[in-house]
Design a protein around this motif. Structure first.
Motif, PDB file in Angstrom:
ATOM      1  N   LEU A 204      -5.985  41.253   2.452  1.00 13.55           N
ATOM      2  CA  LEU A 204      -6.937  41.368   3.556  1.00 13.55           C
ATOM      3  C   LEU A 204      -8.290  40.712   3.277  1.00 13.55           C
ATOM      4  N   PRO A 205      -8.893  40.851   2.094  1.00 12.88           N
ATOM      5  CA  PRO A 205     -10.191  40.182   1.878  1.00 12.88           C
ATOM      6  C   PRO A 205     -10.113  38.669   2.057  1.00 12.88           C
ATOM      7  N   GLY A 208      -9.567  37.946   5.790  1.00 13.06           N
ATOM      8  CA  GLY A 208     -10.770  38.206   6.572  1.00 13.06           C
ATOM      9  C   GLY A 208     -11.826  37.142   6.391  1.00 13.06           C
ATOM     10  N   ARG A 209     -12.008  36.670   5.175  1.00 10.19           N
ATOM     11  CA  ARG A 209     -13.035  35.641   4.934  1.00 10.19           C
ATOM     12  C   ARG A 209     -12.642  34.312   5.548  1.00 10.19           C
ATOM     13  N   GLU A 246     -17.859  44.928   4.347  1.00  8.06           N
ATOM     14  CA  GLU A 246     -16.997  43.762   4.544  1.00  8.06           C
ATOM     15  C   GLU A 246     -15.640  44.198   5.074  1.00  8.06           C
ATOM     16  N   TRP A 250     -13.267  42.526   7.881  1.00  4.49           N
ATOM     17  CA  TRP A 250     -11.896  42.059   7.642  1.00  4.49           C
ATOM     18  C   TRP A 250     -10.939  42.663   8.667  1.00  4.49           C
TER      19      TRP A 250
END
Length: 486
Positions: A204-205, A208-209, A246, A250
């Motif tokens: 996910l990180p 998301g980015r 964050e 995300w």
């Protein structure tokens, strides 16, 4: 309050300044007065409630069994109306997202009493002391909610993406699913920082980015406002600025991508319901540039407004001023229902692409119908007649309920602010001036110690830290007013 993709009066927004310990509001605060003012009633008509209690899955036996997918939910702590559950895989050339959405259409009988009552309400309304739900809690917080460990009917999106997290293949099907864990934003953030994310969202990180970078590239504008909220604190209440992690972003990009895919499907089929918003007003962009220049904040000519806002220093007082002015960029949010011919406007200016609400049907009426259109398009079948007939009625219902939701939220904040300050008339406070006075209204100031935003007479200079004196804190009118003290 659950998150949303539209700018709202208060949500889990990133604080734009450093704040002190919140001030507790008196225990006797009565949000029932707000409920009474706006005619909010949680109880449902007897026939509608009976339908909810006797609900059946109208598509039982016609679903894929995807209980093998280890889906997880990410919501605020204590949430029970869980619309969405996800599983995200990193592949050699991109990602595969499975996104399960509560199948509300399957348990609400078209044309029945519950159907009629949800059309009257439009959406769930959230107050500090509880919600006024769109559906009876027996559905929204139990039988239809994607609670962990329970097998539930769902609409399952499968979105394949390339290495940049851009979609390359999308399907939507009815399925049986089972969530294996209920997570919250702060917990996901802690796990991400510690390198111990749940396997279902380990990617996910990165995802998301990549989606955030894509959003800025297409001209999306994210408004990081100084958002207030009222939350319980022991026997009383406190005003806070809810931190946005964050992980919030995300997860938001998962929902945004799904809504964008839904919009593209409906545009291709020339039938559906879009959430629309005009592009940023050029005059508003010019005015924001003037404000940035007056505050001494560099804004290169070739930098888009979205990238400029995303790069501001959250702890600089000038950011608070700019973010308070930024909502003027994006005005005129609406809904566009269409069947057979595309509407004049299909863009959502804040997202930089066409967009549709499909991911929160327990809490928002429009999602139930937009999802049915997408299911029909994906399977190559006809859109249900009941759905087609309802589409033209939805923009009015949703716009009206959106307006009511904003008014309720504002009333709750105003009431809490008054209760914080009602015994301090005559006191002076440190404040940041968010907006200068005009011919039509006083200046607007923010008190970080009290987390209060109010009007201020005396023309204090915009963007400056000043002293203000409290002149009015009236619980009857929910009015707070200051004067410029120095």
């Amino acid at each position: 309050m659950p998150g949303t993709t539209d700018p709202q009066l208060h949500h889990r927004g990133e604080p734009t300044i450093v704040v002190s310990t919140p001030i507790v509001v008196a225990p006797a605060i009565d949000f029932g007065s707000v409920r009474a003012e706006f005619g909010l009633e949680e109880s449902f008509p007897a026939e509608a409630l009976a339908e909810a209690l006797a609900h059946t899955d109208r598509f039982a036996g016609h679903r894929d069994d995807r209980t093998d997918l280890p889906l997880v939910t990410i919501d605020p702590p204590g949430s029970m109306d869980l619309d969405q559950a996800l599983h995200l895989d990193r592949t050699s050339d991109g990602f595969v997202l499975h996104y399960a959405i509560a199948d509300v259409y399957a348990v609400v009988e078209p044309g029945g009493a519950l159907d009629a009552e949800t059309h009257r309400r439009g959406q769930t309304f959230y107050l500090p002391d509880g919600s006024v739900p769109l559906h009876p809690r027996e559905l929204s917080e139990s039988a239809a909610s994607l609670l962990p460990g329970a097998v539930r009917p769902a609409v399952l999106w499968r979105i394949e993406t390339d290495e940049h997290a851009e979609p390359v293949a999308v399907t939507v099907r009815r399925a049986l699913v089972r969530s294996v864990a209920r997570l919250d934003y702060a917990g996901v953030q802690r796990d991400a920082d510690a390198g111990s994310l749940h396997p279902s969202i380990r990617a996910l990180p990165e995802f998301g980015r990549l989606r955030k970078a894509a959003a800025l590239a297409r001209g999306a504008i994210e408004l990081r406002l100084p958002e207030q909220d009222v939350v319980p604190d022991g026997d009383g209440w406190k005003l806070v600025l809810q931190p946005r992690t964050e992980a919030d972003d995300w997860n938001s990009h998962v929902s945004l991508l799904t809504g964008m895919c839904a919009a593209n499907m409906m545009i291709e089929a020339k039938a559906g319901l879009l959430r629309t918003l005009p592009s940023a007003d050029p005059e508003a962009v010019t005015a924001l540039r003037r404000t940035a220049a007056a505050l001494g904040v560099p804004w290169p000519a070739d930098l888009t407004v979205g990238v400029f806002l995303a790069g501001l220093d959250a702890n600089d007082p000038s950011t608070l001023v700019l973010m308070s002015e930024a909502p003027t960029l994006l005005r005129g949010a609406s809904y566009a229902a269409f069947d057979g011919e595309l509407p004049d406007a299909t863009l959502h200016g804040a997202i930089g692409a066409p967009y549709a609400h499909v991911t929160a049907p327990l809490r928002r009426l429009s999602d139930r119908y937009a999802t049915e259109v997408c299911l029909a398009v994906s399977s190559g079948t006809e859109i249900p007649v009941h759905v087609r007939d309802r589409l033209p009625t939805l923009p009015k219902v949703m716009s009206s309920s959106d307006t009511l939701s904003a008014r309720i939220a504002r009333a709750c904040i105003d009431l809490a602010e008054v209760r914080v300050l009602q015994d301090r008339v005559g006191d002076e406070f440190a404040a940041t001036v968010l907006a200068e006075a005009t011919d039509r209204r006083d200046a607007e100031v923010y008190l970080p110690s009290e987390m209060v935003i109010g009007r201020c007479a005396g023309a204090p200079p915009e963007g400056q830290r000043v002293r203000v004196r409290l002149e009015v804190a009236d619980p009857e009118t929910r009015t707070v007013r200051f004067t410029y003290a120095s």
